[in-house]
Motif scaffolding. Structure first.
Motif, PDB file in Angstrom:
ATOM      1  N   ASP A   1      42.763  13.829   4.631  1.00 45.64           N
ATOM      2  CA  ASP A   1      41.439  13.402   5.097  1.00 45.64           C
ATOM      3  C   ASP A   1      40.693  12.727   3.952  1.00 45.64           C
ATOM      4  N   TYR A   2      39.728  11.920   4.298  1.00 48.86           N
ATOM      5  CA  TYR A   2      38.894  11.283   3.281  1.00 48.86           C
ATOM      6  C   TYR A   2      37.789  12.237   2.842  1.00 48.86           C
ATOM      7  N   GLY A   3      37.476  12.210   1.555  1.00 50.87           N
ATOM      8  CA  GLY A   3      36.446  13.078   0.999  1.00 50.87           C
ATOM      9  C   GLY A   3      35.094  12.888   1.649  1.00 50.87           C
ATOM     10  N   THR A   4      34.829  11.683   2.127  1.00 46.82           N
ATOM     11  CA  THR A   4      33.539  11.398   2.759  1.00 46.82           C
ATOM     12  C   THR A   4      33.321  12.223   4.024  1.00 46.82           C
ATOM     13  N   LYS A   5      34.380  12.781   4.561  1.00 41.49           N
ATOM     14  CA  LYS A   5      34.266  13.630   5.754  1.00 41.49           C
ATOM     15  C   LYS A   5      33.641  14.986   5.404  1.00 41.49           C
TER      16      LYS A   5
ATOM     17  N   PHE B   1      28.829   7.889  -4.298  1.00 46.60           N
ATOM     18  CA  PHE B   1      29.395   8.709  -5.353  1.00 46.60           C
ATOM     19  C   PHE B   1      28.938  10.153  -5.198  1.00 46.60           C
ATOM     20  N   ILE B   2      29.682  11.036  -5.855  1.00 48.66           N
ATOM     21  CA  ILE B   2      29.305  12.440  -5.970  1.00 48.66           C
ATOM     22  C   ILE B   2      29.340  12.782  -7.455  1.00 48.66           C
ATOM     23  N   THR B   3      28.662  13.852  -7.817  1.00 48.73           N
ATOM     24  CA  THR B   3      28.683  14.343  -9.192  1.00 48.73           C
ATOM     25  C   THR B   3      29.416  15.671  -9.218  1.00 48.73           C
ATOM     26  N   VAL B   4      30.353  15.800 -10.152  1.00 47.82           N
ATOM     27  CA  VAL B   4      31.084  17.051 -10.337  1.00 47.82           C
ATOM     28  C   VAL B   4      30.701  17.615 -11.694  1.00 47.82           C
ATOM     29  N   ARG B   5      30.204  18.854 -11.684  1.00 50.59           N
ATOM     30  CA  ARG B   5      29.825  19.543 -12.920  1.00 50.59           C
ATOM     31  C   ARG B   5      30.943  20.496 -13.318  1.00 50.59           C
ATOM     32  N   PHE B   6      31.186  20.597 -14.633  1.00 50.22           N
ATOM     33  CA  PHE B   6      32.274  21.435 -15.135  1.00 50.22           C
ATOM     34  C   PHE B   6      32.065  21.718 -16.618  1.00 50.22           C
ATOM     35  N   ALA B   7      32.871  22.602 -17.163  1.00 46.31           N
ATOM     36  CA  ALA B   7      32.900  22.947 -18.593  1.00 46.31           C
ATOM     37  C   ALA B   7      31.521  23.348 -19.104  1.00 46.31           C
TER      38      ALA B   7
ATOM     39  N   SER C   1      29.385  16.526 -16.746  1.00 41.25           N
ATOM     40  CA  SER C   1      29.441  16.036 -15.374  1.00 41.25           C
ATOM     41  C   SER C   1      30.121  14.676 -15.351  1.00 41.25           C
ATOM     42  N   GLU C   2      30.744  14.382 -14.220  1.00 41.07           N
ATOM     43  CA  GLU C   2      31.423  13.105 -13.996  1.00 41.07           C
ATOM     44  C   GLU C   2      31.085  12.623 -12.592  1.00 41.07           C
ATOM     45  N   LEU C   3      31.032  11.317 -12.431  1.00 37.23           N
ATOM     46  CA  LEU C   3      30.821  10.715 -11.118  1.00 37.23           C
ATOM     47  C   LEU C   3      32.170  10.360 -10.502  1.00 37.23           C
ATOM     48  N   PHE C   4      32.285  10.574  -9.192  1.00 35.75           N
ATOM     49  CA  PHE C   4      33.513  10.256  -8.468  1.00 35.75           C
ATOM     50  C   PHE C   4      33.165   9.580  -7.154  1.00 35.75           C
ATOM     51  N   ASN C   5      34.066   8.724  -6.709  1.00 34.42           N
ATOM     52  CA  ASN C   5      33.926   8.068  -5.417  1.00 34.42           C
ATOM     53  C   ASN C   5      34.767   8.855  -4.407  1.00 34.42           C
ATOM     54  N   PRO C   6      34.131   9.526  -3.440  1.00 34.05           N
ATOM     55  CA  PRO C   6      34.886  10.331  -2.480  1.00 34.05           C
ATOM     56  C   PRO C   6      35.466   9.526  -1.316  1.00 34.05           C
ATOM     57  N   ASN C   7      35.352   8.212  -1.368  1.00 29.46           N
ATOM     58  CA  ASN C   7      35.863   7.381  -0.283  1.00 29.46           C
ATOM     59  C   ASN C   7      37.363   7.125  -0.479  1.00 29.46           C
ATOM     60  N   CYS C   8      38.114   8.226  -0.519  1.00 26.63           N
ATOM     61  CA  CYS C   8      39.571   8.180  -0.656  1.00 26.63           C
ATOM     62  C   CYS C   8      40.120   9.500  -0.119  1.00 26.63           C
TER      63      CYS C   8
END
Length: 101
Positions: A58-62, A2-8, A12-19
């Motif tokens: 491309d996949y985010g994991t790259k 997972f990765i964490t994205v900070r905003f506002a 923060s939200e967690l996302f799976n970059p394997n897509c």
């Protein structure tokens, strides 16, 4: 993975970059309350833009490392036609660091 994205306002939200990046960015837009027509991308905490929009299939994991923290940024066109990215994080201390990094 997972990765964490900070905003506002320090959200923060967690996302799976394997897509694919196009799907990842679409999910980020939806969950981080962006407008449909916003041109978004991610930056690391030092201000380095990840340019996921340039590689939609491309996949985010790259491009993104596991457990890394990213700042949501929005692209805005300037008068000269170039693109400037603005952090979508209200924390001014971080933004000053972001711009000087």
């Amino acid at each position: 993975m997972f990765i964490t994205v900070r905003f506002a306002d320090d959200k923060s939200e967690l996302f799976n970059p394997n897509c694919r990046n196009c799907l990842l960015l679409s999910n980020i837009k939806e969950r981080c309350d962006c407008e449909d027509d916003d041109f978004i991308d991610l930056s690391d905490e030092s201000g380095s833009l990840k340019n996921l929009q340039s590689h939609p299939l491309d996949y985010g994991t790259k491009y993104l490392n596991e457990r890394e923290i990213f700042i949501l940024v929005k692209g805005e066109k300037t008068d000269g036609g170039s693109m400037t990215f603005v952090p979508l994080l209200e924390e001014w201390k971080l933004i000053r660091h972001f711009w000087s990094g």
